[in-house]
Design an enzyme around this catalytic site. Structure first.
Site, PDB file in Angstrom:
ATOM      1  N   LYS A  88      11.665   5.940  10.289  1.00 18.38           N
ATOM      2  CA  LYS A  88      11.273   5.867  11.716  1.00 18.38           C
ATOM      3  C   LYS A  88      12.506   5.941  12.619  1.00 18.38           C
ATOM      4  CE  LYS A  88       6.882   3.463  11.376  1.00 18.38           C
ATOM      5  NZ  LYS A  88       6.190   2.193  11.475  1.00 18.38           N
ATOM      6  N   GLU A 118       2.588  -0.797  -0.055  1.00 19.82           N
ATOM      7  CA  GLU A 118       3.331  -1.469   1.012  1.00 19.82           C
ATOM      8  C   GLU A 118       3.559  -2.947   0.717  1.00 19.82           C
ATOM      9  OE1 GLU A 118       2.709   1.193   5.014  1.00 19.82           O
ATOM     10  OE2 GLU A 118       1.591  -0.676   4.896  1.00 19.82           O
ATOM     11  N   HIS A 176     -11.251  15.749 -15.712  1.00 22.92           N
ATOM     12  CA  HIS A 176     -10.938  17.152 -16.019  1.00 22.92           C
ATOM     13  C   HIS A 176      -9.546  17.510 -15.508  1.00 22.92           C
ATOM     14  CE1 HIS A 176     -15.123  17.969 -17.262  1.00 22.92           C
ATOM     15  NE2 HIS A 176     -15.326  16.918 -16.486  1.00 22.92           N
TER      16      HIS A 176
HETATM   17  O1  PA5 Z   1       0.172  -1.415   7.133  1.00 16.02           O
HETATM   18  C1  PA5 Z   1       0.783  -1.077   8.133  1.00 16.02           C
HETATM   19  O2  PA5 Z   1       1.260  -1.912   8.902  1.00 16.02           O
HETATM   20  C2  PA5 Z   1       0.951   0.380   8.501  1.00 16.02           C
HETATM   21  O3  PA5 Z   1       0.446   1.262   7.578  1.00 16.02           O
HETATM   22  C3  PA5 Z   1       0.266   0.638   9.831  1.00 16.02           C
HETATM   23  O4  PA5 Z   1      -1.098   0.392   9.682  1.00 16.02           O
HETATM   24  C4  PA5 Z   1       0.490   2.058  10.312  1.00 16.02           C
HETATM   25  O5  PA5 Z   1       1.869   2.345  10.351  1.00 16.02           O
HETATM   26  C5  PA5 Z   1      -0.077   2.250  11.700  1.00 16.02           C
HETATM   27  O6  PA5 Z   1       0.480   1.337  12.578  1.00 16.02           O
HETATM   28  P1  PA5 Z   1      -0.195   0.998  13.943  1.00 16.02           P
HETATM   29  O7  PA5 Z   1      -1.512   0.383  13.686  1.00 16.02           O
HETATM   30  O8  PA5 Z   1       0.760   0.090  14.639  1.00 16.02           O
HETATM   31  O9  PA5 Z   1      -0.341   2.314  14.687  1.00 16.02           O
END
Ligand code: PA5
Length: 480
Positions: A470, A327, A356
């Site tokens: 999304k 990310e 393995h």
């Molecule tokens: O790093 C991030 O922002 C995402 O992976 C969030 O942690 C994930 O989408 C979950 O989001 P939230 O904590 O708003 O439910």
């Protein structure tokens, strides 16, 4: 720049990088040429620590957003953690101990992975099957909401119901929904399903809820629900993205629930943060780690990065790091809007298990990978291999050896074989799995990502790519 092949903290975390440097690897000249950019990266990350902003970083709404990941290590008012917030967590831990039978942590992405890392490092294997006394009075721990999976959810309901029917009732359950936005589909739906099921069976369950979310009533549905229902709420502060939140309330609440030493964890994180902020060039382990991988990608096409922890407990740490890398650095454009398609594909491997399977590819496949080993020097539970087959010569190779010696032999053999074939690899070493060293490692990885974001000039703190699906999914769901 003096390259000694190994750098780290006295008596603590070490980064051994000699197998990344040399002919056919990252050259010393390439590293020297990168020095001005490395110096700029150091200045930029120091600025993040002091000012709490990173160049050009905006929230998904397009407004300037803080970057506070280094501040998690420093207990100060206005920071993600302060003395009061830690005491509140410690009180919660003390209150849950002996009284809560099971806690269900309900989150996804950054709101799940850090908690699972802490759980794996803080507990003994088969935790939920151990008698409460063996767990020192700490609760069983379940995870939900990290997928949309009715079967997994049914499994938790059935397991807890059987316990209530056959072992003890009512079972005291803590539901812990964790969501920064407070609106994410997976945790909200799982939380709703668990809460309604448990509340409809008061003969089996006493249910409490502790919410962890952004404290913004307009934005977070979870926070609104917490207020309306008088559930205690812990904040996920602005400036702490999901993938960085293991060292603030979401991750620390898991520490509190299991008696894992929060203060030592943060002390280790602080030590690493101080080292990174005070050093430059090859004296800065995270900067060097970032620079070597940046050059390996740019000059040698190493666009896959494997984190291979030796020991089962390290698998989820690999999964946590996958999110951090993917990310943070997987970006279409740089900070000037130019298309760059930056980033490496992260892969989790576990030693010896994946020797393995994946090792074949690491050893003989495309030369497009950096393999990073993670070693814990001292095992938590030493165990000697007995020899019930003295007549078998082949077994003598393993007989009377400590399991950890075998594990180390396998790691070193894997590392040597890759190195002899000129394959890029490095080793991260922790003296043991104590919270302080874990804190050092986590901060080292976060700083490494921050430095590489600067070198590649990409925003390491946003994740615009996840918005595309999304939008499509919400539109589909709205159709009914
Ligand atoms: O790093 C991030 O922002 C995402 O992976 C969030 O942690 C994930 O989408 C979950 O989001 P939230 O904590 O708003 O439910």
């Amino acid at each position: 720049m003096e390259l000694t092949g190994s750098i780290g903290m006295k008596g603590g975390f070490q980064f051994r990088y000699q197998n990344l440097i040399g002919e056919g690897r990252v050259t010393v000249k390439a590293l020297k040429d990168l020095q001005p950019a490395m110096e700029q990266a150091v200045v930029a990350v120091r600025k993040i620590r002091v000012e709490g902003f990173s160049k050009a970083h905006l929230s998904k709404d397009g407004t300037p957003e803080h970057v506070y990941f280094p501040r998690q290590a420093y207990l100060e008012q206005g920071n993600p953690n302060d003395e009061e917030s830690i005491e509140r967590l410690e009180k919660l831990g003390a209150a849950w101990k002996d009284s809560v039978d099971a806690a269900v942590f309900i989150g996804i992405g950054g709101s799940y992975l850090g908690d699972k890392v802490i759980f794996d490092l803080a507990t003994k294997p088969y935790w939920n099957q151990l008698p409460k006394k063996e767990r020192n009075g700490y609760p069983q721990i379940y995870f939900a909401g990290n997928n949309v999976d009715g079967t997994a959810l049914q499994g938790i309901m059935r397991t807890l119901t059987l316990q209530a029917q056959h072992v003890k009732h009512p079972l005291h359950i803590q539901l812990v929904p964790i969501s920064k936005s407070g609106t994410t589909m997976e945790p909200l739906t799982s939380f709703a399903a668990l809460l309604s099921y448990m509340e409809s069976h008061p003969e089996w369950f006493t249910v409490d809820v502790t919410a962890v979310t952004g404290l913004d009533e307009d934005a977070s549905l979870l926070y609104r629900l917490a207020k309306e229902n008088n559930w205690p709420a812990f904040s996920i502060p602005e400036g702490i993205g999901g993938r960085f939140c293991i060292l603030s309330n979401p991750g620390l609440l898991m520490c509190a629930a299991l008696g894992y030493d929060i203060r030592s964890l943060l002390e280790g994180a602080r030590e690493m943060s101080e080292l990174c902020l005070a050093t430059e060039g090859a004296d800065n382990p995270a900067l060097l780690n970032a620079s070597l991988k940046y050059l390996a990608a740019e000059k040698l096409g190493a666009d896959i990065e494997v984190l291979m922890g030796y020991g089962d407990a390290l698998q989820c740490l690999g999964a946590w790091y996958v999110q951090l890398l993917a990310e943070s650095l997987g970006k279409r454009t740089d900070r000037n809007g130019k298309t760059v398609y930056y980033g490496r594909t992260p892969v989790v491997a576990v030693g010896t298990t994946d020797m393995h399977s994946m090792t074949q590819q690491h050893q003989d496949g495309k030369r497009n990978k950096v393999i990073q080993f993670l070693e814990v020097e001292k095992p938590a539970e030493p165990i000697i291999v007995k020899n019930p087959f003295p007549q078998e010569k082949a077994f003598a190779l393993y007989a009377d050896k400590e399991m950890n010696v075998l594990l180390k032999a396998a790691l070193t053999a894997n590392e040597t074989a890759l190195t002899e074939d000129g394959r890029l690899n490095a080793r991260y070493v922790l003296p043991e799995l104590a919270p302080r060293y874990v804190g050092q490692l986590l901060m080292f990885l976060m700083y490494s990502i921050a430095y590489e974001g600067e070198l590649a000039d990409v925003d390491a703190y946003d994740q615009p790519g996840v918005e595309a699906y999304k939008r499509i999914m919400k539109a589909e769901l709205a159709k009914g």
